[in-house]
Design an enzyme around this catalytic site. Structure first.
Site: not given
Ligand code: GLN
Length: 557
Positions: A401, A534, A532
């Site tokens: 992410c 995970e 994600h």
């Molecule tokens: N802050 C980033 C976004 O909002 C990544 C979010 C995250 O890593 N879950 O896109």
């Protein structure tokens, strides 16, 4: 035909006996109610029963999405997109099932529904009261979750500790259900038995008090799980039984264990599933925990190590280090390492440390580096420095992410040599905003519509044939869970790709970049994902991307 089918399935649903187990906490929090609930679900599943699990969190927040992880631990995103407590992750990992949004509730979400129903005249002019209307909404949700999962047994964990003002309405729901459905509801109290160092003796008194407090809410425990540093002896089991109105063989020993995955096996040593089945009058088939046991054995039979650094920012709370914030990532690393017969050694490093480039040398000893998701500006330069270092020094890198978005920023800065590069999250006025906010998100931010409005939950992606990602998955269409507001900017995709960072996964319409990777000719493993992975990793089914990352890390040793 349709009507006939509906009738048939409805009558089938009606005839099925549904049982409910509530797990509550005595004495203090943090002693493993979540793992206990997951383990109860596991041992009943191993008896051939269909199970599902719910978590109730007593706070006002409508979901866990708006809380700082250092307050509350990891935010676990369900398939449906609800941002929930990390215990939901344990349930999914233990029982190997995707859990729907209905299985998570908070005081805030329950009140929100009750108030909305009142506004919609659904109470038909009645005086809507805290009791019984709030507990009734809780019961409605629990029963609905049982129907959705078609569960024989529905396990509900109530957050917090008995005696707290916050969870009284939930205990009221338990009392009502137990009264209305005799023989179909069981209550498990997870309690802590301290062994004070100065005494060297295990004390049962706090558990006795917790039991009395539970009784004062009109609820009696059927089982007491005695969490303690060591196993509980016969004498203390009898004492707890006498003072807490449970049978001695319903006091289950739950000593500290090295691995949480031992807990279901430990419970079975005290015949917990058999005893639960007897209380709930459920058929008790022969237990089959053999695949689980194989996983546990394999996790202990590893020799070669693989050293992984996780560079994040939500590690410290006062003088303590919190690893819970990245729990799904840590577990995902473990599952893949065990699958490969490796012993994972995971080190948490604070991204702020790497703002000083001299500290980058610390990364040399690691076989692989992972940057997890994150928000905001703290430690960002540190993360960018780490990414540059691992890219140039060919240390395997897995960015999740924010970890992918920053890999894109770093690439634009140091490979494409663009000046003034940023993500809109940090500097929307930079000359080259390579990670930007999408128009629909911009509107939400302008209205301060922050709760539950990110791109959340499961979305499909298509992968480029022959890419590292496609090879790892062994597929070219995948579906993964998301939680983000920002996206790789469409304006820079061509420039970045021709510079050599390949977008090997995109949304099916090609608009959103889901995976970025460097080809094997350039780097042993450099891959970032917007989603994600995970949240999909399971002990009995490790995630292919984590496995590819761990494998590459070990091989590049
Ligand atoms: N802050 C980033 C976004 O909002 C990544 C979010 C995250 O890593 N879950 O896109």
């Amino acid at each position: 035909m349709a009507t006939k089918g509906t009738t048939k399935s409805a009558s089938k649903t009606r005839s099925k006996k549904r049982s409910y187990i509530f797990v509550v906490g005595g004495v203090m929090s943090g002693v493993g109610k979540g793992v206990a609930s997951s383990s109860i679900a596991k041992i009943l599943q191993a008896r051939g029963l269909t199970v599902t699990a719910l978590k109730i969190d007593p706070y006002i927040n409508v979901d866990a999405g708006t809380m700082n992880p250092t307050e509350h631990g990891e935010v676990f995103v369900l398939q449906g997109g609800l941002e929930t407590d990390q215990d939901m992750g344990n349930y999914e990992r233990f029982i190997g099932v995707d859990i729907p949004d209905i299985n998570y509730m908070t005081t805030g979400s329950v009140y929100q529904t009750v108030i909305q129903k009142e506004r919609n005249l659904e109470y038909k002019g009645k005086n809507v009261q805290v009791v019984p209307d709030v507990p009734l909404e809780v019961i409605r949700r629990i029963k609905h979750a049982a129907e959705v999962a078609d569960a024989d047994v529905t396990i509900t964990e109530i957050g917090g500790t008995i005696g707290e003002y916050e969870n009284i309405l939930f205990l009221e729901a338990v009392r009502m259900m137990k009264g209305e459905m005799p023989g179909s509801v069981a209550v498990v109290m997870v309690s802590y038995l301290p062994v004070p160092g100065s005494l060297g003796e295990m004390k049962t008194k706090p558990t006795q008090h917790a039991s009395r407090t539970l009784n004062s809410a009109g609820v009696f425990a059927d089982f007491i799980l005695a969490r303690a540093p060591i196993a509980v002896d016969k004498k203390r089991k009898e004492k707890i039984a006498r003072f807490c109105n449970v049978q001695p063989d319903h006091v289950i020993s739950a000593p500290d264990v090295k691995s949480i995955y031992d807990v279901p096996l430990n419970f079975e040593r005290d015949k917990l599933s058999e005893r639960i089945c007897s209380v709930l009058n459920l058929p008790c088939k022969k237990s089959n925990l053999s695949t689980w046991k194989r996983f546990v054995d394999r996790s202990k039979d590893t020799h070669d190590t693989v050293q992984i650094a996780v560079v994040g920012k939500y590690f410290s709370s006062g003088d303590f280090v919190l690893s819970d914030v990245y729990i799904s990532i840590l577990e995902a690393i473990k599952y893949s390492a065990y699958k490969l017969g490796l012993k994972p050694e995971i080190t948490y490093l604070s991204s702020q440390d790497f703002e000083n480039k001299k500290n980058l040398q610390k990364l040399k000893k690691f076989d692989g580096v992972l940057i997890p998701g994150g928000f905001g500006t703290t430690g960002i330069q540190g993360k960018l420095n780490v990414i540059q270092y691992v890219r140039e020094n060919k240390i395997p890198y897995f960015g999740i992410c924010y970890g992918m978005q920053l890999a894109v920023v770093e690439f634009a800065q140091n490979v494409l040599k663009l000046k003034q590069v940023s993500t809109a999250e940090i500097d929307p006025t930079a000359k080259h905003v390579v990670v930007d906010i999408m128009p629909e998100q911009k509107e939400k931010l302008a209205k301060k519509d922050m709760g539950g409005t990110m791109r959340l939950g499961e979305y499909p992606a298509v992968l480029a044939k022959g890419s590292i990602a496609a090879k790892a998955y062994g597929a070219t269409t995948i579906s993964e869970r998301h939680r983000h507001r920002y996206e790789v900017s469409p304006d820079y995709i061509t420039e970045i790709s021709s510079g050599g960072l390949i977008f090997s996964g995109t949304s099916p319409d090609g608009r959103l970049m889901e995976i970025a990777e460097l080809p094997p000719s350039k780097h042993p493993f450099f891959l970032g994902v917007q989603f994600h992975p995970e949240f999909h990793a399971r002990p009995l089914d490790p995630h292919p991307l984590f496995t590819a990352f761990i494998k590459a890390s070990y091989e590049s040793k």
